[in-house]
Design an enzyme around this catalytic site. Sequence first.
Site, mmCIF file in Angstrom:
data_model
loop_
_atom_site.group_PDB
_atom_site.id
_atom_site.type_symbol
_atom_site.label_atom_id
_atom_site.label_comp_id
_atom_site.label_asym_id
_atom_site.label_seq_id
_atom_site.Cartn_x
_atom_site.Cartn_y
_atom_site.Cartn_z
ATOM 1 N N HIS A 1 0.859 -1.176 0.000
ATOM 2 C CA HIS A 1 0.000 0.000 0.000
ATOM 3 C C HIS A 1 0.892 1.222 0.000
ATOM 4 O O HIS A 1 1.947 1.210 0.624
ATOM 5 C CB HIS A 1 -0.893 -0.001 1.252
ATOM 6 C CG HIS A 1 -2.048 0.921 1.147
ATOM 7 N ND1 HIS A 1 -1.932 2.255 1.439
ATOM 8 C CD2 HIS A 1 -3.317 0.714 0.748
ATOM 9 C CE1 HIS A 1 -3.115 2.826 1.236
ATOM 10 N NE2 HIS A 1 -3.967 1.912 0.807
ATOM 11 N N ASP B 1 -8.046 -5.331 0.223
ATOM 12 C CA ASP B 1 -8.548 -6.128 -0.894
ATOM 13 C C ASP B 1 -8.190 -7.598 -0.794
ATOM 14 O O ASP B 1 -8.715 -8.424 -1.535
ATOM 15 C CB ASP B 1 -7.983 -5.584 -2.214
ATOM 16 C CG ASP B 1 -8.564 -4.227 -2.504
ATOM 17 O OD1 ASP B 1 -9.749 -4.035 -2.221
ATOM 18 O OD2 ASP B 1 -7.832 -3.365 -3.002
HETATM 19 N N1 ACO Z 1 4.193 -7.615 -4.779
HETATM 20 C C1 ACO Z 1 5.538 -7.619 -4.958
HETATM 21 N N2 ACO Z 1 6.318 -6.511 -4.826
HETATM 22 C C2 ACO Z 1 5.704 -5.363 -4.506
HETATM 23 C C3 ACO Z 1 4.311 -5.282 -4.310
HETATM 24 C C4 ACO Z 1 3.550 -6.468 -4.446
HETATM 25 N N3 ACO Z 1 2.232 -6.451 -4.284
HETATM 26 N N4 ACO Z 1 3.971 -4.013 -4.000
HETATM 27 C C5 ACO Z 1 5.100 -3.309 -4.018
HETATM 28 N N5 ACO Z 1 6.161 -4.115 -4.313
HETATM 29 C C6 ACO Z 1 7.564 -3.731 -4.360
HETATM 30 C C7 ACO Z 1 7.880 -2.953 -5.653
HETATM 31 O O1 ACO Z 1 8.326 -3.807 -6.684
HETATM 32 C C8 ACO Z 1 8.937 -1.995 -5.181
HETATM 33 O O2 ACO Z 1 10.149 -2.698 -5.142
HETATM 34 P P1 ACO Z 1 11.539 -1.909 -5.443
HETATM 35 O O3 ACO Z 1 11.676 -0.873 -4.353
HETATM 36 O O4 ACO Z 1 12.584 -2.993 -5.342
HETATM 37 O O5 ACO Z 1 11.417 -1.307 -6.811
HETATM 38 C C9 ACO Z 1 8.552 -1.666 -3.729
HETATM 39 O O6 ACO Z 1 7.785 -2.801 -3.287
HETATM 40 C C10 ACO Z 1 7.723 -0.400 -3.598
HETATM 41 O O7 ACO Z 1 6.626 -0.494 -4.494
HETATM 42 P P2 ACO Z 1 5.977 0.744 -5.237
HETATM 43 O O8 ACO Z 1 5.195 0.261 -6.409
HETATM 44 O O9 ACO Z 1 7.032 1.784 -5.491
HETATM 45 O O10 ACO Z 1 5.013 1.287 -4.103
HETATM 46 P P3 ACO Z 1 3.762 2.208 -4.315
HETATM 47 O O11 ACO Z 1 3.510 2.854 -3.017
HETATM 48 O O12 ACO Z 1 3.947 3.089 -5.518
HETATM 49 O O13 ACO Z 1 2.600 1.170 -4.702
HETATM 50 C C11 ACO Z 1 0.756 -0.309 -4.597
HETATM 51 C C12 ACO Z 1 1.594 0.757 -3.846
HETATM 52 C C13 ACO Z 1 0.339 0.236 -5.965
HETATM 53 C C14 ACO Z 1 -0.510 -0.581 -3.781
HETATM 54 C C15 ACO Z 1 1.620 -1.584 -4.749
HETATM 55 O O14 ACO Z 1 1.994 -2.084 -3.488
HETATM 56 C C16 ACO Z 1 0.872 -2.668 -5.553
HETATM 57 O O15 ACO Z 1 0.937 -2.655 -6.792
HETATM 58 N N6 ACO Z 1 0.194 -3.626 -4.847
HETATM 59 C C17 ACO Z 1 -0.605 -4.633 -5.528
HETATM 60 C C18 ACO Z 1 -1.942 -4.029 -5.955
HETATM 61 C C19 ACO Z 1 -2.892 -3.815 -4.789
HETATM 62 O O16 ACO Z 1 -3.089 -4.680 -3.958
HETATM 63 N N7 ACO Z 1 -3.496 -2.625 -4.774
HETATM 64 C C20 ACO Z 1 -4.517 -2.284 -3.765
HETATM 65 C C21 ACO Z 1 -4.110 -1.085 -3.009
HETATM 66 S S1 ACO Z 1 -5.263 -0.806 -1.707
HETATM 67 C C22 ACO Z 1 -6.603 -0.053 -2.420
HETATM 68 O O17 ACO Z 1 -6.566 0.574 -3.450
HETATM 69 C C23 ACO Z 1 -7.829 -0.225 -1.700
#
Ligand code: ACO
Length: 430
Positions: free
Chosen positions: A307, A365
């Site tokens: 998140h 979720d």
């Molecule tokens: N699985 C594996 N790796 C992940 C995940 C994941 N679900 N989420 C983040 N990471 C990793 C990224 O690859 C990144 O790694 P790095 O630093 O080595 O490049 C690091 O964690 C940070 O991730 P970002 O994408 O930069 O974090 P951001 O805050 O931009 O994204 C998000 C948050 C979009 C929710 C992300 O965690 C994601 O895509 N999760 C899966 C989708 C999801 O469940 N979304 C629901 C959000 S809650 C809602 O809307 C109600």
Amino acid sequence: MAEGKTATLTIDGKTWELPILSPTSGPDVIDIRKLYAEAGVFTYDPGFTSTAACDSTITFIDGEKGVLTHRGYPIGELAAQSHFLEVCYLLLYGALPSPRELEDFETIITRHTMLNEQIHYFFRGFRRDSHPMATMVGVVGAISAFYHDSTDVNDPEQREIAAHRLIAKMPTIAAMAYKYALGQPFVYPKNDLSYAANFLHMCFAVPAEPYHVNPVMARAMDRIFMLHADHEQNASTSTVRLASSSGSNPFACIAAGIACLWGPAHGGANQACLEMLREIGTVDRIPEYIARAKDKSDPFRLMGFGHRVYKNFDPRATVMKESADEVLDLLGEHDNETLKVAKELERIALQDDYFIEKKLFPNVDFYSGIILEAMGFPTSMFTPIFAVARTVGWISQWKEQLADPQLKIGRPRQLYLGEDVRDYVPIDKR
Ligand code: ACO
């Protein structure tokens, strides 16, 4: 707000004092409103990771501690003791209602659940296999063509009516989108049912036989609505605020919010998460998917994990997990394979260094899809249900924004990296 603290910015030996604003809770905020006018520079923050785009008194999140409060009340207490319409009142008006205020509010919402009959014909223009989110974006935008007496955003009374209409009519629209995709007749709202029970009725009743809403299901539905009601300045809420900053009507602004919510990184994650759990299928395949999630060359992510704000347990996920157990118990699905995969995936991920280091915890979720599937909803309805719940958050933030005398059109600037000015080259010289 300001307590005399300032931040000093130095560029090429010249310094500027920037006021620091202190919130009720959360980190201090450097006020850069006059920065460009005085220092001639912009700040750069794509994705708004360090930018407060507005001030607000509605919802507070401490992502490090896993805290979420609405108007000061912790989400866990609301989920255990309140119900969705009371939370709607709280979000909209800032305080818990008295019994009389709640009764009046429930009556107002109940009286606005029906849609203008003409909207039924509007639905018929969609293909039957349209995704319900596609239908909802279209229909919610289109209702600005039906309710002209609540589109003047400068009139507080019209704003109030629009807020009530949107909260009341959104379940009807979502249920109609569902029925339309099934090829079943639309079911009119029943105003003697609770908000959640009415939604289940409109989705699952058919004219040919009676349908009785199971109270445990209605409670679970109500909880899902409550847990998704508002979440501070997330992507869809910020979209609503940006759309509204130009003075657009509320129905068009909420349609913009629905469009943003649709994406798999936001509200679409519950659908994507359940599809992922189904694809994993059995617990023995989990390590393969964990390895994929960690592999930088593979775009796969564990849906329902991570998140932007929570770097600890999403407090909504804890309540959602309890609800999943309750609903599956009721349905006698203790051996539900998807739930088994979810629980094992959570257990393994929480012990894995990659997820620990990056502070990736299950989000709301992760469990909501399992409950919704058990209730009989197809995955395509998961995000529309999220939209029904989030409407109150969007509209509360919209009302707050419009009541702010300092409201300005949202107009971000950019770091331009394109070509500098160059002469046009006629086509025969290229
Ligand atoms: N699985 C594996 N790796 C992940 C995940 C994941 N679900 N989420 C983040 N990471 C990793 C990224 O690859 C990144 O790694 P790095 O630093 O080595 O490049 C690091 O964690 C940070 O991730 P970002 O994408 O930069 O974090 P951001 O805050 O931009 O994204 C998000 C948050 C979009 C929710 C992300 O965690 C994601 O895509 N999760 C899966 C989708 C999801 O469940 N979304 C629901 C959000 S809650 C809602 O809307 C109600």
